[in-house]
Design a protein around this motif. Sequence first.
Motif: not given
Length: 124
Positions: A24-45, A105-111
Amino acid sequence: QVQLVESGGGLVQAGGSLRLSCAASGRTFSNYAMGWFRQAPGKDREFVAAISRSAGSTYYSDSVKGRFTISRDNAKNTVYLQMNSPKPEDTAVYYCAARQLPGVSKVAAGYNYWGQGTQVTVSS
């Protein structure tokens, strides 16, 4: 504004291991919770894992719990996803994301910010 760049994706055999990184770059990293998501072909993130700002709390989807580990190094502005014993169904483009609001958050819209993604392919 936060810029996120994932790396570490590639081809891995089922049962092996792979570690994804997200710098990450640009702002103070420790101010952000972080998540990993994935998207397979033909499926939602879909949600994979998340970590709080201080790394005091981590969350996982049921499909990866016990196999994947999320961690972060605030001094290096980097979040990691250690993938152990991957399965062919883990094949997807993996995205890291940063959340500006308090909490996790556990939803993509939360990021608010997203990386460009890195492809992970698990062969059987």
